[in-house]
Design an enzyme around this catalytic site. Structure first.
Site, short mmCIF file in Angstrom:
data_model
loop_
_atom_site.label_atom_id
_atom_site.label_comp_id
_atom_site.label_asym_id
_atom_site.label_seq_id
_atom_site.Cartn_x
_atom_site.Cartn_y
_atom_site.Cartn_z
N ASP A 99 24.32 0.43 22.51
CA ASP A 99 24.47 -0.78 21.69
C ASP A 99 23.77 -1.94 22.39
OD1 ASP A 99 26.80 -1.70 19.37
OD2 ASP A 99 25.78 -3.27 20.52
N ILE A 100 23.10 -2.77 21.58
CA ILE A 100 22.34 -3.91 22.13
C ILE A 100 23.27 -4.98 22.70
CG2 ILE A 100 22.17 -5.38 20.07
CD1 ILE A 100 19.13 -5.55 20.67
N HIS A 125 28.00 4.37 11.44
CA HIS A 125 27.84 4.59 12.88
C HIS A 125 29.20 4.68 13.55
CE1 HIS A 125 27.62 0.29 11.89
NE2 HIS A 125 28.28 0.07 13.01
P1 5GP Z 1 29.20 -2.88 13.33
O1 5GP Z 1 29.41 -4.34 13.50
O2 5GP Z 1 28.45 -2.63 12.05
O3 5GP Z 1 30.44 -2.05 13.47
O4 5GP Z 1 28.29 -2.41 14.53
C1 5GP Z 1 26.94 -2.67 14.59
C2 5GP Z 1 26.55 -2.60 16.03
O5 5GP Z 1 25.15 -2.53 16.09
C3 5GP Z 1 26.96 -3.82 16.83
O6 5GP Z 1 27.79 -3.41 17.91
C4 5GP Z 1 25.65 -4.41 17.31
O7 5GP Z 1 25.71 -4.91 18.62
C5 5GP Z 1 24.71 -3.23 17.20
N1 5GP Z 1 23.33 -3.59 16.93
C6 5GP Z 1 22.88 -4.47 16.01
N2 5GP Z 1 21.54 -4.52 16.01
C7 5GP Z 1 21.13 -3.63 16.97
C8 5GP Z 1 19.84 -3.25 17.45
O8 5GP Z 1 18.79 -3.70 17.00
N3 5GP Z 1 19.82 -2.32 18.44
C9 5GP Z 1 20.96 -1.77 18.97
N4 5GP Z 1 20.83 -0.88 19.94
N5 5GP Z 1 22.19 -2.13 18.54
C10 5GP Z 1 22.28 -3.05 17.55
#
Ligand code: 5GP
Length: 190
Positions: free
Chosen positions: A106-107, A176
């Site tokens: 995760d970034i 994810h």
């Molecule tokens: P959500 O908020 O949808 O549950 O999780 C999305 C996740 O994707 C977040 O933890 C966010 O940090 C990660 N994320 C968003 N954009 C990117 C990216 O461009 N690269 C990576 N590796 N992670 C990302």
């Protein structure tokens, strides 16, 4: 108010004055917007391969995560950043890959180990899962122990998180699984 202490700190603010990404060696941040207060401490554990930033949100009203919008949860998964990561036009720190799935760091890690495990097939979220996805979702789950072993958290333990929709604070509309570990996690996770 924005207060930053420390070195090598980098903070990006969205137009709504929310913290959307941070990297630092050691810093403290407090940010107050009209509706929300944040107080955060960040540590990068240099003894660990993973750069670790721990972020604690203390919200005076409601907790929100950047990117969690009505528009985001209605997005076509094929238009998301994860679609670009799968097709290879946006780079990622790959942890594992096979024909059906991809795992990458995760970034914005919320623990020393924070891996995102995604199907290569576009599924917006767990709400969109149907019988036809049973095989790929099953395969995804069976890869978790392998990824945990690769990250050396198979013995210490870890947590899987799947966020869905607004209340689940899903910010990327491509299904994810968050794999979080490397430190003691708290419960409840709210
Ligand atoms: P959500 O908020 O949808 O549950 O999780 C999305 C996740 O994707 C977040 O933890 C966010 O940090 C990660 N994320 C968003 N954009 C990117 C990216 O461009 N690269 C990576 N590796 N992670 C990302």
């Amino acid at each position: 108010m924005l207060l930053v202490r420390g070195t090598r700190s980098l903070i990006y603010l969205s137009s709504k004055q929310q913290i959307i990404n941070i990297s630092s060696s050691s810093c403290k941040v407090a940010l107050t917007t009209s509706s929300t207060s944040f107080i955060s401490t960040f540590n990068n554990n240099q003894n660990n391969n993973n750069k670790y930033s721990q972020l604690s949100y203390y919200s005076s009203t409601k907790m929100s995560k950047p990117g969690v919008t009505e528009a985001a949860v209605k997005q076509d998964p094929r238009d998301t950043i994860f679609a670009k990561i799968v097709e290879g036009s946006i780079p990622c720190k790959k942890v594992y890959e096979d024909d059906d799935c991809l795992a990458f760091d995760d970034i914005s890690p919320q623990a020393p180990v924070h891996v995102l495990l995604i199907p290569k097939h576009p599924i917006g979220g767990i709400n969109d899962a149907t019988e036809e996805h049973a095989t790929v979702l099953g395969k995804l789950m069976t890869k978790v122990p392998k990824i945990a072993k690769l990250k050396d958290i198979d013995h210490s333990g870890y947590r899987l998180v799947v966020n869905e929709g607004i209340h689940g604070q899903q910010s990327v509309r491509w299904l994810h699984i968050h794999i979080l570990g490397g430190r003691q996690l708290n419960w409840p996770p709210c």
